[in-house]
Scaffold this motif. Structure first.
Motif, PDB file in Angstrom:
ATOM      1  N   LEU A   1       1.254  -1.176  -0.058  1.00  0.00           N
ATOM      2  CA  LEU A   1      -0.408  -0.011   0.464  1.00  0.00           C
ATOM      3  C   LEU A   1       1.172   1.614  -0.277  1.00  0.00           C
ATOM      4  O   LEU A   1       0.452   2.515  -0.731  1.00  0.00           O
ATOM      5  CB  LEU A   1      -1.061   0.033   1.460  1.00  0.00           C
ATOM      6  N   LEU A   2       2.013   1.292   0.844  1.00  0.00           N
ATOM      7  CA  LEU A   2       2.988   2.403   0.966  1.00  0.00           C
ATOM      8  C   LEU A   2       3.356   3.011  -0.261  1.00  0.00           C
ATOM      9  O   LEU A   2       3.236   4.021  -1.435  1.00  0.00           O
ATOM     10  CB  LEU A   2       3.984   2.212   1.906  1.00  0.00           C
ATOM     11  N   ILE A   3       3.632   1.739  -1.553  1.00  0.00           N
ATOM     12  CA  ILE A   3       4.655   2.206  -2.022  1.00  0.00           C
ATOM     13  C   ILE A   3       3.166   2.613  -3.830  1.00  0.00           C
ATOM     14  O   ILE A   3       3.500   3.034  -4.507  1.00  0.00           O
ATOM     15  CB  ILE A   3       5.189   0.595  -2.886  1.00  0.00           C
ATOM     16  N   THR A   4       2.466   1.992  -3.273  1.00  0.00           N
ATOM     17  CA  THR A   4       0.958   2.024  -4.136  1.00  0.00           C
ATOM     18  C   THR A   4       0.835   3.575  -4.176  1.00  0.00           C
ATOM     19  O   THR A   4       0.515   4.072  -4.882  1.00  0.00           O
ATOM     20  CB  THR A   4       0.250   1.469  -3.818  1.00  0.00           C
ATOM     21  N   CYS A   5       0.205   4.005  -2.416  1.00  0.00           N
ATOM     22  CA  CYS A   5      -0.443   5.146  -2.498  1.00  0.00           C
ATOM     23  C   CYS A   5       1.602   6.677  -2.975  1.00  0.00           C
ATOM     24  O   CYS A   5       1.105   7.578  -3.926  1.00  0.00           O
ATOM     25  CB  CYS A   5       0.042   5.451  -1.227  1.00  0.00           C
ATOM     26  N   GLN A   6       2.512   6.144  -2.751  1.00  0.00           N
ATOM     27  CA  GLN A   6       3.585   7.109  -3.345  1.00  0.00           C
ATOM     28  C   GLN A   6       3.824   7.047  -5.199  1.00  0.00           C
ATOM     29  O   GLN A   6       4.116   8.490  -5.155  1.00  0.00           O
ATOM     30  CB  GLN A   6       4.960   6.514  -2.481  1.00  0.00           C
ATOM     31  N   ARG A   7       3.517   5.885  -5.237  1.00  0.00           N
ATOM     32  CA  ARG A   7       3.766   6.475  -6.864  1.00  0.00           C
ATOM     33  C   ARG A   7       2.788   6.626  -7.893  1.00  0.00           C
ATOM     34  O   ARG A   7       2.850   7.324  -7.622  1.00  0.00           O
ATOM     35  CB  ARG A   7       3.217   4.675  -6.959  1.00  0.00           C
ATOM     36  N   THR A   8       1.286   6.394  -7.108  1.00  0.00           N
ATOM     37  CA  THR A   8       0.373   6.747  -7.454  1.00  0.00           C
ATOM     38  C   THR A   8      -0.019   8.753  -7.375  1.00  0.00           C
ATOM     39  O   THR A   8      -0.192   9.637  -8.722  1.00  0.00           O
ATOM     40  CB  THR A   8      -1.019   6.788  -7.541  1.00  0.00           C
ATOM     41  N   LEU A   9       0.461   9.019  -6.178  1.00  0.00           N
ATOM     42  CA  LEU A   9       0.373  10.160  -5.918  1.00  0.00           C
ATOM     43  C   LEU A   9       1.457  11.122  -6.635  1.00  0.00           C
ATOM     44  O   LEU A   9       1.777  12.504  -7.531  1.00  0.00           O
ATOM     45  CB  LEU A   9       1.155  10.215  -4.277  1.00  0.00           C
ATOM     46  N   GLU A  10       2.737  10.796  -6.578  1.00  0.00           N
ATOM     47  CA  GLU A  10       3.373  11.052  -7.796  1.00  0.00           C
ATOM     48  C   GLU A  10       2.803  11.519  -9.779  1.00  0.00           C
ATOM     49  O   GLU A  10       3.021  11.998  -9.689  1.00  0.00           O
ATOM     50  CB  GLU A  10       5.158  10.449  -7.904  1.00  0.00           C
ATOM     51  N   TYR A  11       2.562  10.569  -9.477  1.00  0.00           N
ATOM     52  CA  TYR A  11       1.893  10.627 -10.932  1.00  0.00           C
ATOM     53  C   TYR A  11       0.199  11.461 -11.104  1.00  0.00           C
ATOM     54  O   TYR A  11       0.502  12.005 -11.728  1.00  0.00           O
ATOM     55  CB  TYR A  11       1.492   9.124 -11.259  1.00  0.00           C
ATOM     56  N   MET A  12      -0.658  11.558 -10.281  1.00  0.00           N
ATOM     57  CA  MET A  12      -1.391  12.558 -10.119  1.00  0.00           C
ATOM     58  C   MET A  12      -0.833  13.884  -9.943  1.00  0.00           C
ATOM     59  O   MET A  12      -1.590  14.871 -10.916  1.00  0.00           O
ATOM     60  CB  MET A  12      -2.145  12.671  -8.370  1.00  0.00           C
ATOM     61  N   LYS A  13       0.228  14.008  -9.393  1.00  0.00           N
ATOM     62  CA  LYS A  13       1.194  15.215  -9.429  1.00  0.00           C
ATOM     63  C   LYS A  13       1.381  16.063 -10.792  1.00  0.00           C
ATOM     64  O   LYS A  13       1.777  17.297 -11.387  1.00  0.00           O
ATOM     65  CB  LYS A  13       1.971  15.575  -8.081  1.00  0.00           C
ATOM     66  N   LYS A  14       2.350  14.972 -10.997  1.00  0.00           N
ATOM     67  CA  LYS A  14       2.731  15.303 -12.779  1.00  0.00           C
ATOM     68  C   LYS A  14       2.042  15.167 -13.739  1.00  0.00           C
ATOM     69  O   LYS A  14       2.343  16.418 -14.587  1.00  0.00           O
ATOM     70  CB  LYS A  14       3.717  14.017 -12.559  1.00  0.00           C
ATOM     71  N   TYR A  15       1.241  14.340 -13.562  1.00  0.00           N
ATOM     72  CA  TYR A  15      -0.511  15.397 -14.453  1.00  0.00           C
ATOM     73  C   TYR A  15      -1.533  15.823 -13.954  1.00  0.00           C
ATOM     74  O   TYR A  15      -2.745  15.833 -15.360  1.00  0.00           O
ATOM     75  CB  TYR A  15      -0.122  13.273 -14.732  1.00  0.00           C
ATOM     76  N   ASN A  16      -1.887  16.183 -13.030  1.00  0.00           N
ATOM     77  CA  ASN A  16      -2.034  17.473 -12.453  1.00  0.00           C
ATOM     78  C   ASN A  16      -3.576  16.372 -12.242  1.00  0.00           C
ATOM     79  O   ASN A  16      -4.785  16.683 -13.044  1.00  0.00           O
ATOM     80  CB  ASN A  16      -2.646  18.358 -13.551  1.00  0.00           C
ATOM     81  N   ILE A  17      -3.362  15.140 -12.005  1.00  0.00           N
ATOM     82  CA  ILE A  17      -4.839  15.078 -11.625  1.00  0.00           C
ATOM     83  C   ILE A  17      -5.802  15.001 -10.868  1.00  0.00           C
ATOM     84  O   ILE A  17      -4.833  15.155  -9.724  1.00  0.00           O
ATOM     85  CB  ILE A  17      -4.537  13.107 -11.995  1.00  0.00           C
ATOM     86  N   THR A  18      -6.988  15.405 -10.494  1.00  0.00           N
ATOM     87  CA  THR A  18      -7.000  16.423  -9.027  1.00  0.00           C
ATOM     88  C   THR A  18      -8.350  14.937  -8.420  1.00  0.00           C
ATOM     89  O   THR A  18      -8.865  15.413  -6.981  1.00  0.00           O
ATOM     90  CB  THR A  18      -7.693  16.993  -9.501  1.00  0.00           C
ATOM     91  N   LYS A  19      -8.584  14.148  -8.729  1.00  0.00           N
ATOM     92  CA  LYS A  19      -9.554  13.383  -8.143  1.00  0.00           C
ATOM     93  C   LYS A  19      -9.155  11.919  -9.059  1.00  0.00           C
ATOM     94  O   LYS A  19      -9.576  11.505 -10.161  1.00  0.00           O
ATOM     95  CB  LYS A  19     -10.886  13.848  -7.933  1.00  0.00           C
TER      96      LYS A  19
END
Length: 275
Positions: A194-212
Motif C-alpha cells: 500500500l505504501l508503494i502504491t500510494c507513493q507512486r500514484t500520488l507522484e503520478y497525480m501530481k505530475k499529470y495534474n490528476i485532481t480526483k
C-alpha cells in the motif's frame, strides 16, 4: 463451484459490513435507470453507473471518437451489454479494476473477453469461476487509444494483488476501483504494498495534474484526492515504523482482524499485513 460461491458471499458480506462514507448524493444527470443499474453522465463522453446490490458498486463508460472503454461490470446486471449500447454506439472493451464479484459479477458473461491485471489471477477461479470468455492481461503503462482520447493503465495493488487504476490525463481524473477504498479500504495484501502504491500514484497525480479518482463505490462526493493518498501514504509509513497501530477487530471478515481509522479513512487489515 461451491468454493466459488462461498468466497463470493464472504467478499460481499465484508464489503457490506465495512462500507462507510457519505450517503449517496449525486449531482450528475441520470440518463438511464433500470432494475439493476442507474447511469449518470459525468461529462459529454463519460458516464458512471451504480448497481443496487453491493454498496453502490460503480461501473464507468469512457467514450472516444472510435471506441469506448467499460470499466467493471457490477455484481449482477441483466443485459449489461444492451444497456451499454444505449449509452454508446461505439465498439466497447471491458476492463476490470480488480477481480471481486461486485466488480466482475455475472454481467461479465455478456462480453467475449475482459482485460484484468494478471496479479488477480489468484482470485479468478473463486470469483469468476463461471466466466467462459477470454481473459486478457493488462500491462502497467499500457494505453487504450479510444480515438482522440487515451486511457493509461496504472497498477495500484493493495486492496488485491492486481488492483488497477485507469487514468485520463487530458481530463485530469482517473478510475481507481477499490484500490484506495472509497474511504474504507479492505487491505488484502500488506502495508508495504500500500505504501508503494500510494507513493507512486500520488507522484503520478501530481505530475499529470490528476485532481480526483472516481472510486469503485461512488456515492457522488467521495472521489479519491491527492490529499487522501498523501494521508494514506503517511499512515502506511507510520504503521510500518511502529508509530501507529490499529484496533483489534476479531469479527473482521476475510481475516482482516485489525482496523485503523484516521483522516476520514478506515483501513482493515490482517496481522500478516505488517510483515
Amino acid at each position: 463451484m461451491k468454493k466459488y460461491f462461498l468466497s463470493a458471499i464472504a467478499v460481499f458480506a465484508a464489503i457490506v459490513a465495512f462500507a462507510q462514507g457519505p450517503r449517496p448524493g449525486y449531482k450528475e444527470k441520470t440518463v438511464y435507470k433500470g432494475d439493476d443499474l442507474e447511469i449518470r453522465q459525468i461529462d459529454e463522453h463519460t458516464w458512471h453507473g451504480n448497481g443496487h446490490i453491493m454498496a453502490n458498486e460503480a461501473i464507468y463508460i469512457i467514450e472516444g471518437e472510435a471506441s469506448a472503454l467499460v470499466i467493471d461490470a457490477g455484481t449482477e446486471i441483466k443485459d449489461y451489454d444492451k444497456i451499454i449500447a444505449q449509452i454508446t454506439s461505439k465498439p466497447v472493451t471491458l476492463v476490470a479494476t480488480h477481480v471481486h464479484p461486485d466488480h466482475t459479477g455475472s454481467a461479465v458473461n455478456y462480453f467475449d473477453e475482459i482485460f484484468i491485471n494478471a496479479g488477480d489471477m489468484v482470485n479468478v477461479e473463486e470469483m469468476m469461476g463461471d466466466y467462459k470468455g477470454k481473459i486478457k492481461y493488462l500491462v502497467d503503462g499500457q494505453v487504450f487509444d479510444l480515438g482522440g482520447r487515451e486511457i493509461e493503465v496504472v497498477f495500484t495493488p493493495g486492496h488485491t494483488p492486481g488492483s488497477t487504476t485507469f487514468m485520463d490525463k487530458a481530463a485530469g481524473y482517473g478510475f481507481s476501483g477499490d484500490a484506495f477504498g472509497s474511504g474504507n479500504l479492505l487491505l488484502t495484501t500488506n502495508w508495504s504494498t500500500l505504501l508503494i502504491t500510494c507513493q507512486r500514484t500520488l507522484e503520478y497525480m501530481k505530475k499529470y495534474n490528476i485532481t480526483k479518482l472516481y472510486p469503485g463505490h461512488y456515492m457522488g462526493s467521495n472521489c479519491e484526492t491527492q490529499q487522501r493518498l498523501a494521508d494514506m501514504l503517511q499512515m502506511s509509513r507510520d504503521v510500518l515504523d511502529g508509530k501507529l497501530a490499529g484496533e483489534k477487530n476479531p469479527q473482521g471478515m476475510l481475516g482482516l482482524n485489525n482496523v485503523l481509522s484516521m483522516h476520514g479513512v478506515r483501513i482493515n487489515y490482517a496481522d500478516s499485513a505488517l510483515k
